[in-house]
Design a protein around this motif. Structure first.
Motif, PDB file in Angstrom:
ATOM      1  N   LYS A 148       0.809  -1.224   0.000  1.00 23.72           N
ATOM      2  CA  LYS A 148       0.000   0.000   0.000  1.00 23.72           C
ATOM      3  C   LYS A 148       0.841   1.273   0.000  1.00 23.72           C
ATOM      4  CE  LYS A 148      -3.714   2.322   2.555  1.00 23.72           C
ATOM      5  NZ  LYS A 148      -4.610   2.259   3.736  1.00 23.72           N
ATOM      6  N   ASP A 149       1.924   1.275   0.755  1.00 24.74           N
ATOM      7  CA  ASP A 149       2.745   2.473   0.901  1.00 24.74           C
ATOM      8  C   ASP A 149       3.932   2.511  -0.060  1.00 24.74           C
ATOM      9  OD1 ASP A 149       1.110   3.411   2.992  1.00 24.74           O
ATOM     10  OD2 ASP A 149       2.174   2.119   4.414  1.00 24.74           O
ATOM     11  N   ASN A 150       3.912   1.658  -1.060  1.00 25.29           N
ATOM     12  CA  ASN A 150       4.995   1.619  -2.037  1.00 25.29           C
ATOM     13  C   ASN A 150       4.814   2.760  -3.045  1.00 25.29           C
ATOM     14  OD1 ASN A 150       6.915   1.049  -3.958  1.00 25.29           O
ATOM     15  ND2 ASN A 150       6.296  -1.063  -4.277  1.00 25.29           N
ATOM     16  N   PRO A 151       5.735   3.714  -3.103  1.00 25.26           N
ATOM     17  CA  PRO A 151       5.575   4.854  -4.008  1.00 25.26           C
ATOM     18  C   PRO A 151       5.609   4.484  -5.491  1.00 25.26           C
ATOM     19  CG  PRO A 151       7.787   4.836  -3.071  1.00 25.26           C
ATOM     20  CD  PRO A 151       6.992   3.796  -2.334  1.00 25.26           C
ATOM     21  N   LYS A 154       1.794   3.094  -6.630  1.00 29.86           N
ATOM     22  CA  LYS A 154       0.599   3.827  -6.189  1.00 29.86           C
ATOM     23  C   LYS A 154      -0.538   3.749  -7.196  1.00 29.86           C
ATOM     24  CE  LYS A 154       2.276   7.338  -2.940  1.00 29.86           C
ATOM     25  NZ  LYS A 154       2.467   8.791  -2.726  1.00 29.86           N
ATOM     26  N   SER A 186       6.826  -4.847  -1.275  1.00 32.51           N
ATOM     27  CA  SER A 186       7.273  -3.646  -1.992  1.00 32.51           C
ATOM     28  C   SER A 186       8.683  -3.787  -2.551  1.00 32.51           C
ATOM     29  CB  SER A 186       7.220  -2.435  -1.057  1.00 32.51           C
ATOM     30  OG  SER A 186       5.906  -2.223  -0.586  1.00 32.51           O
TER      31      SER A 186
END
Length: 240
Positions: A148-151, A154, A186
């Motif tokens: 979810k927090d992988n840039p 997104k 990620s």
């Protein structure tokens, strides 16, 4: 098929033969492309490639994967068998389906595989693998999706997650899952370079004796690929 006339005494309405019968147009499936990546290859490429664009962290370009505990069959061979089965099933459903490789004798890095899916503007990029663990008791089907927090993922996170959830829900009707069947990561180049929705399917653990035998059994693999294709179809028909 059900007998729709059962329990009714109403007569069918009379049709005026002079009236032209209305012809309903056939429902045409949208031009949807699916790219399937049979994980690994016969010969490893230990050259390094970045895990993500502009990342200083690197990984091997390609490895041979795991090996069956009992059958000694290589992961790259199992993934190609499963991918070809899945391709045929999805093609029968009306999708355009391509593989990143059609033989084991290739040299394709994870970045190159992702770029193939990107170039085809795939509605879904499915990476096929068979897991391995030090503990031979570990077993079950699972799907890895981008974190979810992988840039870097997104733009594809939401659809990738929905695809993973939909397929897992379908597969668990007939097969055992590893834990809850969903894992998020990620650190995978095949995810971080993908510009299209992407998932990684772990067919099972070939380090587990029974699952190793199962994944080398064409009937088992056929049934599993059917469940996966049904899940893929459900996801694509809902979202595309």
């Amino acid at each position: 098929s059900k007998d729709l006339t059962k329990g009714t005494t109403k007569e069918a309405p009379k049709v005026n033969i002079k009236e032209k019968k209305q012809v309903r147009p056939k429902k045409v499936k949208k031009d949807i492309v699916v790219t399937i990546d049979p994980g690994h290859q016969e010969k490893a490429n230990f050259g390094q490639e970045p895990v993500a664009p502009k990342s200083k962290m690197t990984k091997f370009k390609a490895t041979v994967g795991s090996r069956g505990a009992i059958t000694k069959k290589s992961e790259y061979a199992i993934t190609l068998d499963a991918s070809k089965m899945l391709q045929k099933k999805l093609q029968k459903k009306g999708y355009k389906v391509f593989l990143t490789r059609y033989t084991n004798e290739v040299d394709l890095s994870n970045i190159e595989r992702a770029k193939i899916a990107n170039k085809r503007q795939s509605s879904l990029f499915i990476r096929i693998h068979a897991d391995g663990a030090e503990n031979p008791n570990v077993h079950g089907f699972s799907i890895i999706a981008p974190g979810k927090d992988n840039p870097y993922t997104k733009k594809v996170f939401r659809e990738s997650k929905i695809a993973a959830q939909t397929i897992v829900k379908q597969v668990e009707k007939d097969f055992v899952l590893y834990q809850n069947g969903l894992i998020y990561r990620s650190d995978l180049a095949g995810f971080n370079w993908s510009k299209v929705p992407v998932i990684l399917v772990e067919l099972g653990y070939i380090s587990n004796p029974q699952e190793d035998r199962n994944l080398s059994n064409s009937h088992y693999l056929d049934k599993l690929s059917t469940s996966i294709s049904d899940g893929v179809s459900e996801y694509l028909d809902k979202t595309k």
